[in-house]
Scaffold this active site. Structure first.
Site, PDB file in Angstrom:
ATOM      1  N   SER A  22       0.841  -1.203   0.000  1.00  0.00           N
ATOM      2  CA  SER A  22       0.000   0.000   0.000  1.00  0.00           C
ATOM      3  C   SER A  22       0.871   1.247   0.000  1.00  0.00           C
ATOM      4  O   SER A  22       0.358   2.364   0.021  1.00  0.00           O
ATOM      5  CB  SER A  22      -0.930  -0.002   1.216  1.00  0.00           C
ATOM      6  OG  SER A  22      -0.188  -0.176   2.416  1.00  0.00           O
ATOM      7  N   ASN A 109      -1.693  -2.353  13.278  1.00  0.00           N
ATOM      8  CA  ASN A 109      -3.153  -2.219  13.322  1.00  0.00           C
ATOM      9  C   ASN A 109      -3.591  -0.966  14.079  1.00  0.00           C
ATOM     10  O   ASN A 109      -4.458  -0.226  13.608  1.00  0.00           O
ATOM     11  CB  ASN A 109      -3.770  -3.471  13.941  1.00  0.00           C
ATOM     12  CG  ASN A 109      -3.443  -4.709  13.121  1.00  0.00           C
ATOM     13  OD1 ASN A 109      -2.900  -4.605  12.023  1.00  0.00           O
ATOM     14  ND2 ASN A 109      -3.771  -5.883  13.651  1.00  0.00           N
ATOM     15  N   HIS A 155     -39.666  21.473 -11.557  1.00  0.00           N
ATOM     16  CA  HIS A 155     -39.759  20.585 -12.727  1.00  0.00           C
ATOM     17  C   HIS A 155     -39.057  21.186 -13.944  1.00  0.00           C
ATOM     18  O   HIS A 155     -39.421  20.888 -15.083  1.00  0.00           O
ATOM     19  CB  HIS A 155     -41.227  20.283 -13.091  1.00  0.00           C
ATOM     20  CG  HIS A 155     -42.085  19.927 -11.922  1.00  0.00           C
ATOM     21  ND1 HIS A 155     -42.232  18.642 -11.458  1.00  0.00           N
ATOM     22  CD2 HIS A 155     -42.810  20.707 -11.082  1.00  0.00           C
ATOM     23  CE1 HIS A 155     -43.029  18.634 -10.399  1.00  0.00           C
ATOM     24  NE2 HIS A 155     -43.383  19.879 -10.141  1.00  0.00           N
ATOM     25  N   SER A 276     -13.213  23.683 -28.173  1.00  0.00           N
ATOM     26  CA  SER A 276     -13.385  22.388 -28.813  1.00  0.00           C
ATOM     27  C   SER A 276     -12.233  22.178 -29.792  1.00  0.00           C
ATOM     28  O   SER A 276     -11.778  23.120 -30.446  1.00  0.00           O
ATOM     29  CB  SER A 276     -14.715  22.365 -29.564  1.00  0.00           C
ATOM     30  OG  SER A 276     -14.682  21.377 -30.584  1.00  0.00           O
ATOM     31  N   LYS A 282     -16.892  26.870 -30.341  1.00  0.00           N
ATOM     32  CA  LYS A 282     -17.359  26.386 -29.039  1.00  0.00           C
ATOM     33  C   LYS A 282     -16.671  27.047 -27.850  1.00  0.00           C
ATOM     34  O   LYS A 282     -15.485  27.329 -27.866  1.00  0.00           O
ATOM     35  CB  LYS A 282     -17.148  24.864 -28.919  1.00  0.00           C
ATOM     36  CG  LYS A 282     -18.019  24.030 -29.800  1.00  0.00           C
ATOM     37  CD  LYS A 282     -19.510  24.198 -29.545  1.00  0.00           C
ATOM     38  CE  LYS A 282     -19.945  23.675 -28.199  1.00  0.00           C
ATOM     39  NZ  LYS A 282     -19.857  22.206 -28.111  1.00  0.00           N
ATOM     40  N   ASN A 284     -16.939  25.849 -23.872  1.00  0.00           N
ATOM     41  CA  ASN A 284     -17.595  24.775 -23.119  1.00  0.00           C
ATOM     42  C   ASN A 284     -17.405  24.913 -21.606  1.00  0.00           C
ATOM     43  O   ASN A 284     -16.353  25.347 -21.149  1.00  0.00           O
ATOM     44  CB  ASN A 284     -17.046  23.416 -23.560  1.00  0.00           C
ATOM     45  CG  ASN A 284     -17.441  23.070 -24.978  1.00  0.00           C
ATOM     46  OD1 ASN A 284     -18.507  23.496 -25.455  1.00  0.00           O
ATOM     47  ND2 ASN A 284     -16.597  22.334 -25.661  1.00  0.00           N
ATOM     48  N   GLU A 289     -19.149  20.601 -15.759  1.00  0.00           N
ATOM     49  CA  GLU A 289     -19.490  19.201 -16.044  1.00  0.00           C
ATOM     50  C   GLU A 289     -18.667  18.239 -15.186  1.00  0.00           C
ATOM     51  O   GLU A 289     -19.163  17.213 -14.731  1.00  0.00           O
ATOM     52  CB  GLU A 289     -19.259  18.909 -17.526  1.00  0.00           C
ATOM     53  CG  GLU A 289     -20.215  19.673 -18.419  1.00  0.00           C
ATOM     54  CD  GLU A 289     -19.720  19.687 -19.855  1.00  0.00           C
ATOM     55  OE1 GLU A 289     -20.129  18.816 -20.621  1.00  0.00           O
ATOM     56  OE2 GLU A 289     -18.913  20.567 -20.205  1.00  0.00           O
ATOM     57  N   TYR A 316      -9.079  -6.622  13.433  1.00  0.00           N
ATOM     58  CA  TYR A 316      -8.430  -6.142  12.211  1.00  0.00           C
ATOM     59  C   TYR A 316      -8.499  -7.204  11.113  1.00  0.00           C
ATOM     60  O   TYR A 316      -8.293  -8.396  11.366  1.00  0.00           O
ATOM     61  CB  TYR A 316      -6.954  -5.778  12.460  1.00  0.00           C
ATOM     62  CG  TYR A 316      -6.291  -5.309  11.173  1.00  0.00           C
ATOM     63  CD1 TYR A 316      -6.427  -3.994  10.757  1.00  0.00           C
ATOM     64  CD2 TYR A 316      -5.613  -6.196  10.346  1.00  0.00           C
ATOM     65  CE1 TYR A 316      -5.873  -3.567   9.564  1.00  0.00           C
ATOM     66  CE2 TYR A 316      -5.054  -5.784   9.138  1.00  0.00           C
ATOM     67  CZ  TYR A 316      -5.192  -4.464   8.757  1.00  0.00           C
ATOM     68  OH  TYR A 316      -4.660  -4.049   7.561  1.00  0.00           O
ATOM     69  N   GLN A 321      -7.577  -2.158   4.514  1.00  0.00           N
ATOM     70  CA  GLN A 321      -6.663  -1.352   3.694  1.00  0.00           C
ATOM     71  C   GLN A 321      -7.379  -0.784   2.469  1.00  0.00           C
ATOM     72  O   GLN A 321      -6.986   0.254   1.944  1.00  0.00           O
ATOM     73  CB  GLN A 321      -5.476  -2.225   3.274  1.00  0.00           C
ATOM     74  CG  GLN A 321      -4.388  -1.501   2.516  1.00  0.00           C
ATOM     75  CD  GLN A 321      -3.172  -2.384   2.321  1.00  0.00           C
ATOM     76  OE1 GLN A 321      -2.500  -2.739   3.277  1.00  0.00           O
ATOM     77  NE2 GLN A 321      -2.884  -2.755   1.086  1.00  0.00           N
TER      78      GLN A 321
HETATM   79  N1  ARG Z   1      -1.192  -1.242   5.358  1.00  0.00           N
HETATM   80  C1  ARG Z   1      -1.992  -1.872   6.338  1.00  0.00           C
HETATM   81  C2  ARG Z   1      -3.423  -1.258   6.373  1.00  0.00           C
HETATM   82  O1  ARG Z   1      -3.622  -0.272   5.745  1.00  0.00           O
HETATM   83  C3  ARG Z   1      -1.371  -1.746   7.672  1.00  0.00           C
HETATM   84  C4  ARG Z   1      -1.789  -2.777   8.653  1.00  0.00           C
HETATM   85  C5  ARG Z   1      -1.220  -4.076   8.323  1.00  0.00           C
HETATM   86  N2  ARG Z   1      -1.510  -4.973   9.382  1.00  0.00           N
HETATM   87  C6  ARG Z   1      -1.389  -6.291   9.253  1.00  0.00           C
HETATM   88  N3  ARG Z   1      -1.693  -7.005  10.257  1.00  0.00           N
HETATM   89  N4  ARG Z   1      -0.998  -6.831   8.134  1.00  0.00           N
HETATM   90  O2  ARG Z   1      -4.339  -1.752   7.011  1.00  0.00           O
END
Ligand code: ARG
Length: 468
Positions: A22, A109, A155, A276, A282, A284, A289, A316, A321
């Site tokens: 992540s 966690n 309406h 455009s 045009k 726009n 939008e 958890y 994630q």
């Molecule tokens: N990147 C993880 C999340 O966003 C961090 C926690 C990971 N914890 C674990 N027990 N693998 O949740």
């Protein structure tokens, strides 16, 4: 090596890292993660788990890492699964043996939940600040509109004339509720999960209350399982942003409609319009939008977060994630829309004669004719059908309504001034109504409301600027 490799023999498959990582997005939590780690180090020192020297080494290493991250000098490794492990890995490289003590009594966690709450608190207040700026732009345009009026619609059919200021402030009040919702979400996010550990707390003498205050949170968690398992604060944040997005999409829709040749109520400043690639003539309203379109994306994020949370067992689970990216994207997109719409609204030109002409059709005063009859004793239902018959007759036989009104025994020439251009809107005199009297009062109330909002946003900014 990943930080959890000890339990496992072989290294992770590259495909595992690809689905698991992540760090590509949660590096946005870096500054909050560092703040959380600083507080945790002080907490460990207070608990006697680190001596003064170790704590100082760790704090210096955290500062160094902070500088590397801020200066874009931080080198991420392929084994850095997320921002938490990346920072811990680097701190350990810098701090040596003391580094190995950083994660004492802590789990990713409670760490990620803490980071996300810190992030949410600050960012939602930041969004509220931008909403306030859009509201101020609407207020300025409303003040500048003076007694200009346009047709009010239901309406999408012309219904009754309303002051332009009234129309603009309708959006302003909706946004005021969005600010309230954002700040309410901040208040519920303001609970510190640090100290919950992986799920059950710790055997070490940690003090979650102290660390919560250290990080500027209003309180500590009550239940460690709850602390690490719920992202309800993310769902709320994304919902508040979605509803804000829905409100902005309505502004976008009206800008698009009003800037069409058919309406012609509004002309975009060139800096806020697009051309455009093929059609040379045009101009726009792409900003409007996109404001409309992004609401779809935001609503999708709300659905995504709720769906991830639904049915998860305590506590958890890695599914959580998946709540992070929708939150980040929702904040980024709403920010863009707010800033762009503020620029567009502040620079657009209203075509007031065109608005007034559209509002001055004689039928715009139909309800005034009916109410005139009511004031002279006629039951409303009868007055309604009397005027409706005149309108129908006028349209069918192409006779001006004024002529029919004048000839009608219950109305007559005395009722004719009601049909004069600009008169109908002045008769909307009840509190909260669309005429000059109530709108003047409304403007004053709206200014006051913005002052209150500005106070709340400022104090949120102070709180979000960090703990002790
Ligand atoms: N990147 C993880 C999340 O966003 C961090 C926690 C990971 N914890 C674990 N027990 N693998 O949740």
């Amino acid at each position: 090596m990943t930080l959890w490799q000890g339990r496992l023999g072989e290294g992770p498959a590259p495909e595992l890292m690809a689905i698991s990582e992540s760090v590509s997005f949660d590096r946005r939590l870096a500054m909050d993660d560092l703040a959380g780690s600083r507080a945790h180090v002080r907490g460990l020192e207070r608990a006697g788990m680190l001596d003064g020297q170790e704590a100082a080494i760790l704090l210096a290493a955290l500062e160094h890492v902070g500088e590397e991250l801020a200066g874009d000098q931080f080198l991420f490794r392929p084994t850095d699964e997320d921002i938490h492990t990346a920072i811990e890995r680097r701190v350990t490289e810098i701090a040596g043996e003391a580094g190995a003590k950083l994660h004492t009594g802590r789990s990713r966690n409670d760490q990620v939940a803490t980071d996300l709450r810190l992030w949410c608190k600050r960012e939602l207040v930041g969004v509220a600040r931008l909403v306030l700026q859009l509201q101020q732009a609407l207020l300025e345009r409303a003040e500048g509109a003076e007694d200009a009026y346009l047709p009010g619609y239901t309406h999408l059919q012309r219904a009754q004339p309303v002051l332009l200021a009234h129309h603009l402030l309708a959006h302003g009040w909706a946004l005021a509720r969005d600010v309230e919702r954002l700040l309410d979400a901040v208040a519920r996010a303001d609970v510190c999960p640090l100290g919950a550990g992986a799920l059950a707390g710790s055997s070490l003498p940690l003090d979650p209350e102290w660390v919560a205050a250290e990080l500027g949170f209003a309180s500590r968690f009550e239940n460690s399982l709850d602390a690490v398992s719920d992202r309800d604060f993310v769902a709320e944040a994304v919902f508040a942003l979605s509803l804000l997005g829905v409100h902005l999409s309505r502004v976008g829709e009206e800008v698009a409609l009003w800037s069409s040749e058919e309406f012609g109520f509004l002309h975009l400043d060139d800096a806020w319009a697009t051309g455009s690639s093929m059609l040379p003539q045009k101009k726009n309203p792409d900003v409007a939008e996109l404001a409309r379109g992004k609401a779809g994306r935001l609503i999708g994020h709300t659905g995504a977060v709720l769906t991830v949370l639904k049915g998860l067992p305590l506590s958890y689970n890695r599914d959580l994630q998946e709540c992070t990216e929708p939150l980040f994207d929702a904040v980024s997109q709403v920010r863009r829309v707010l800033v762009a719409l503020t620029g567009l609204i502040s620079t657009a030109t209203f075509d007031l004669p065109r608005m007034q002409e559209a509002a001055d059709g004689q039928a715009a005063a139909a309800v005034d004719l009916a109410e005139w009859l009511v004031e002279r004793g006629m039951p409303f239902r009868q007055a309604h059908s009397t005027v409706a018959a005149l309108v129908r007759d006028s349209l069918q036989r192409h006779v001006p309504l004024a002529e029919l009104v004048e000839a009608h025994p219950a109305l007559g020439s005395e009722a004719l001034p009601l049909l004069e251009p600009g008169v109908a809107v002045t008769r909307r005199s009840t509190p909260g109504g669309a005429g000059p009297g109530p709108v003047a009062e409304q403007l004053a109330r709206f200014r006051k409301r913005l002052d209150l909002e500005a106070d709340r946003v400022r104090s949120g900014e102070r709180a979000g600027a960090g703990g002790r």
